[in-house]
Design a protein around this motif. Structure first.
Motif, PDB file in Angstrom:
ATOM      1  N   SER A   1       5.854   2.080   7.001  1.00  0.00           N
ATOM      2  CA  SER A   1       6.344   0.889   7.668  1.00  0.00           C
ATOM      3  C   SER A   1       7.872   0.846   7.637  1.00  0.00           C
ATOM      4  N   ASN A   2       8.482   0.523   8.789  1.00  0.00           N
ATOM      5  CA  ASN A   2       9.937   0.418   8.858  1.00  0.00           C
ATOM      6  C   ASN A   2      10.485  -0.778   8.086  1.00  0.00           C
TER       7      ASN A   2
ATOM      8  N   ILE B   1       4.936   7.475  -2.747  1.00  0.00           N
ATOM      9  CA  ILE B   1       5.839   7.139  -1.650  1.00  0.00           C
ATOM     10  C   ILE B   1       5.553   5.699  -1.232  1.00  0.00           C
ATOM     11  N   PRO B   2       6.490   4.787  -1.463  1.00  0.00           N
ATOM     12  CA  PRO B   2       6.262   3.374  -1.144  1.00  0.00           C
ATOM     13  C   PRO B   2       5.956   3.166   0.336  1.00  0.00           C
ATOM     14  N   CYS B   3       5.030   2.259   0.592  1.00  0.00           N
ATOM     15  CA  CYS B   3       4.683   1.812   1.953  1.00  0.00           C
ATOM     16  C   CYS B   3       4.077   2.917   2.812  1.00  0.00           C
ATOM     17  N   GLY B   4       3.683   4.028   2.207  1.00  0.00           N
ATOM     18  CA  GLY B   4       2.977   5.068   2.958  1.00  0.00           C
ATOM     19  C   GLY B   4       1.534   4.642   3.139  1.00  0.00           C
ATOM     20  N   ASN B   5       1.257   4.004   4.265  1.00  0.00           N
ATOM     21  CA  ASN B   5      -0.040   3.351   4.449  1.00  0.00           C
ATOM     22  C   ASN B   5      -1.160   4.287   4.876  1.00  0.00           C
ATOM     23  N   GLN B   6      -0.856   5.255   5.749  1.00  0.00           N
ATOM     24  CA  GLN B   6      -1.910   6.134   6.243  1.00  0.00           C
ATOM     25  C   GLN B   6      -1.379   7.553   6.364  1.00  0.00           C
ATOM     26  N   PHE B   7      -2.273   8.527   6.150  1.00  0.00           N
ATOM     27  CA  PHE B   7      -1.864   9.931   6.233  1.00  0.00           C
ATOM     28  C   PHE B   7      -2.926  10.733   6.946  1.00  0.00           C
ATOM     29  N   GLU B   8      -2.496  11.892   7.421  1.00  0.00           N
ATOM     30  CA  GLU B   8      -3.403  12.822   8.085  1.00  0.00           C
ATOM     31  C   GLU B   8      -2.991  14.239   7.725  1.00  0.00           C
ATOM     32  N   GLN B   9      -3.973  15.108   7.441  1.00  0.00           N
ATOM     33  CA  GLN B   9      -3.722  16.501   7.124  1.00  0.00           C
ATOM     34  C   GLN B   9      -4.159  17.367   8.296  1.00  0.00           C
ATOM     35  N   LEU B  10      -3.283  18.258   8.707  1.00  0.00           N
ATOM     36  CA  LEU B  10      -3.589  19.232   9.743  1.00  0.00           C
ATOM     37  C   LEU B  10      -3.061  20.585   9.275  1.00  0.00           C
TER      38      LEU B  10
ATOM     39  N   HIS C   1       6.570  10.567   9.033  1.00  0.00           N
ATOM     40  CA  HIS C   1       7.204  11.546   8.155  1.00  0.00           C
ATOM     41  C   HIS C   1       6.271  12.742   8.008  1.00  0.00           C
ATOM     42  N   THR C   2       6.841  13.937   8.020  1.00  0.00           N
ATOM     43  CA  THR C   2       6.034  15.155   7.961  1.00  0.00           C
ATOM     44  C   THR C   2       6.419  15.983   6.750  1.00  0.00           C
ATOM     45  N   SER C   3       5.430  16.705   6.243  1.00  0.00           N
ATOM     46  CA  SER C   3       5.639  17.600   5.104  1.00  0.00           C
ATOM     47  C   SER C   3       5.035  18.956   5.416  1.00  0.00           C
ATOM     48  N   GLN C   4       5.761  20.017   5.069  1.00  0.00           N
ATOM     49  CA  GLN C   4       5.286  21.389   5.253  1.00  0.00           C
ATOM     50  C   GLN C   4       4.903  22.035   3.925  1.00  0.00           C
ATOM     51  N   ASP C   5       5.021  21.272   2.822  1.00  0.00           N
ATOM     52  CA  ASP C   5       4.808  21.857   1.496  1.00  0.00           C
ATOM     53  C   ASP C   5       3.834  21.038   0.654  1.00  0.00           C
ATOM     54  N   GLY C   6       2.767  20.580   1.291  1.00  0.00           N
ATOM     55  CA  GLY C   6       1.733  19.882   0.544  1.00  0.00           C
ATOM     56  C   GLY C   6       2.146  18.526   0.025  1.00  0.00           C
TER      57      GLY C   6
ATOM     58  N   VAL D   1       0.852  -1.186   0.000  1.00  0.00           N
ATOM     59  CA  VAL D   1       0.000   0.000   0.000  1.00  0.00           C
ATOM     60  C   VAL D   1       0.890   1.239   0.000  1.00  0.00           C
ATOM     61  N   HIS D   2       0.611   2.183  -0.919  1.00  0.00           N
ATOM     62  CA  HIS D   2       1.504   3.320  -1.140  1.00  0.00           C
ATOM     63  C   HIS D   2       0.714   4.632  -1.116  1.00  0.00           C
ATOM     64  N   PHE D   3       1.401   5.691  -0.707  1.00  0.00           N
ATOM     65  CA  PHE D   3       0.829   7.042  -0.739  1.00  0.00           C
ATOM     66  C   PHE D   3       1.053   7.649  -2.117  1.00  0.00           C
ATOM     67  N   VAL D   4       0.019   8.275  -2.683  1.00  0.00           N
ATOM     68  CA  VAL D   4       0.140   8.895  -4.006  1.00  0.00           C
ATOM     69  C   VAL D   4      -0.558  10.255  -4.005  1.00  0.00           C
ATOM     70  N   ARG D   5      -0.111  11.082  -4.937  1.00  0.00           N
ATOM     71  CA  ARG D   5      -0.768  12.369  -5.174  1.00  0.00           C
ATOM     72  C   ARG D   5      -0.999  12.517  -6.664  1.00  0.00           C
ATOM     73  N   SER D   6      -2.201  12.968  -7.036  1.00  0.00           N
ATOM     74  CA  SER D   6      -2.521  13.213  -8.439  1.00  0.00           C
ATOM     75  C   SER D   6      -3.199  14.572  -8.562  1.00  0.00           C
TER      76      SER D   6
END
Length: 353
Positions: free
Chosen positions: A299-300, A281-290, A324-329, A265-270
Motif C-alpha cells: 500500500s502506498n 515487509i510492512p504493509c505487504g498485503n498480497q504476493f504472487e510467486q512466478l 515490488h519484485t524480487s529475483q532472489d527469493g 497486514v505484513h509480508f513475512v518469511r520464516s
C-alpha cells in the motif's frame, strides 16, 4: 492473489512496450524472422492411435469435483452434489460408491462431505481426504481402507485449504479458520485463521500450529505458501531457500485485519516454522510467486518503508498500491515502474500460465 496475477501481466506488457518502442524496425525483423524460420509441412498420412471407449456413468447427482490419483489416470475420485464419494479403478469406465466406508470409520459421528483430496506425489496410493467438519482420513491403498484423524483444535475442513510441499512429498501446509467462525465473520474478516504444518501428513497426520510457534508475534495468517511452490528445487538453486521456508502475510494483533488493504497486514518469511521471522515487509498485503520471481503489492499509504523505518506519507502522492519484485527469493525487492498508478479497488491479478 488473482488480482496480483493481472498486475503481473500489465508489468510484463509494459516491459515489452519499452523494448519495442525505441526500435520498432528491429522488433518487426525479429517477428518476421521467427515466422520465416518456422517450417511446416503437410503429411500425406497420419499415425492413428486407439483409445479405450468410455461409456456414460450415471451417479445419484451431478459431479461437484473430480480428482485423479497418480500419473496412470486409472484411479479417479468424484464427489457429487449430494456429498457421495465415487471411485473408479479403471480410468473412469466404472465407478463404485465408497461413501459408507467414510461414514462407518467414524460410526456416523459427523456428516460426510469431502471438500479436498490429496495424493502423494511419489506414492499416489497414499491419500488424504478432507471432510467439511472435524475429520480427515488417510489411506495407503487408494481409499480401500481408511484411517480417521480428528483435526487439532477442532477446526473444520470447510474452512481449510491444504498444500503439499513440491520437494518434500510428506509435508503439507494447512490454512484453517479457527473453530466457532461463522460465514459473516469470514466476510467481515473478523475470523482469524491459523497456519499448520504436518511432516507426516500421509501417515500419522500430526500437526504443528505455526501461529502458536510464533509465540505472540502473529495473531492470524492471511495469505501463505511454500517458498518453493512456484520454482521447484532445481530452479531455486542459489536462492538460499531451505525446504522449510514459508512466505505469508499476517497481522500481529487480534482485530488488526479489518479491511481488504490494511496497513496492519505484513509480508513475512520464516525458515523454522515461524519460531522466528527471518524477514518482514510492512504493509505487504498480497504476493504472487512466478518461477524464481516474487511479486509483492504494498500500500502506498504505508507509514513505514520497506525496511520498517517510519516514513511520512504524502497525501497528494499516488493513491493505491505499488508493485515490488524480487529475483532472489524475497531477500531483496525493487519497486516496479508501471505505466499507470494502480488504485486499490481496481487492482486484480489473473494468472494465464
Amino acid at each position: 492473489m488473482r488480482w496480483l496475477q493481472a498486475l503481473l501481466i500489465i508489468f510484463n506488457l509494459a516491459l515489452l512496450l519499452a523494448e519495442a518502442i525505441p526500435d520498432p524496425q528491429s522488433w518487426q525483423t525479429r517477428v518476421h524472422s521467427s515466422i520465416a524460420g518456422t517450417s511446416r509441412h503437410l503429411q500425406s498420412s497420419c499415425e492413428t492411435s486407439s483409445f479405450p471407449e468410455l461409456k456414460p456413468t450415471y451417479l445419484e447427482s451431478r459431479a461437484a469435483g473430480v480428482e485423479w490419483a497418480g500419473a496412470d489416470d486409472q484411479h479417479v475420485f468424484t464427489v457429487t452434489a449430494k456429498s457421495m464419494i465415487w471411485r473408479s479403478k479403471d480410468g473412469g469406465s466404472t465407478f463404485e460408491d465408497i461413501t459408507e466406508r467414510f461414514n462407518g470409520s467414524i460410526k456416523g459421528e459427523e456428516p460426510i462431505s469431502i471438500t479436498q483430496i490429496l495424493s502423494h506425489k511419489i506414492s499416489p496410493n497414499k491419500m488424504i481426504f478432507v471432510n467439511s467438519w472435524e475429520y480427515m482420513w488417510t489411506s495407503n491403498d487408494y481409499g480401500e481402507t481408511l484411517i480417521p484423524h480428528k483435526n487439532p483444535g477442532g477446526f473444520h475442513g470447510s474452512g481449510a485449504m491444504l498444500k503439499a510441499h513440491p520437494a518434500q512429498p510428506d509435508w503439507v501446509l494447512a490454512h484453517a479458520r479457527r473453530p466457532g467462525c461463522k460465514l459473516l465473520d469470514v466476510l467481515d474478516m473478523r475470523c482469524a485463521s491459523d497456519l499448520l504444518v504436518s511432516q507426516n501428513a500421509f501417515t500419522d497426520l500430526t500437526w504443528q500450529n505455526l501461529t502458536a510457534n510464533a509465540a505472540g508475534k502473529i495473531a492470524g495468517f492471511v495469505d501463505w505458501g511454500w517458498a518453493m511452490s512456484a520454482c521447484m528445487k532445481s530452479s531455486c538453486e542459489g536462492l538460499g531457500l531451505p525446504d522449510t521456508a514459508i512466505f505469508a502475510t499476517m497481522y500481529e494483533k487480534p482485530g488488526d485485519w479489518d479491511k481488504p488493504w490494511d496497513p496492519d497486514v505484513h509480508f513475512v518469511r520464516s525458515e523454522d516454522w515461524f519460531k522466528t521471522i527471518k524477514q518482514k515487509i510492512p504493509c505487504g498485503n498480497q504476493f504472487e510467486q512466478l518461477g524464481r520471481q516474487l511479486y509483492l503489492a504494498v500500500s502506498n499509504s504505508c507509514p513505514q518503508d520497506m525496511s520498517g523505518k517510519p516514513r511520512t506519507v504524502d497525501p497528494s502522492g499516488p493513491p493505491g498500491i505499488s508493485l515490488h519484485t524480487s529475483q532472489d527469493g524475497g531477500a531483496t525487492f525493487r519497486e516496479a515502474c508501471l505505466p499507470v498508478a494502480l488504485k486499490v479497488t481496481s487492482s486484480r491479478l489473473v494468472r494465464i500460465s
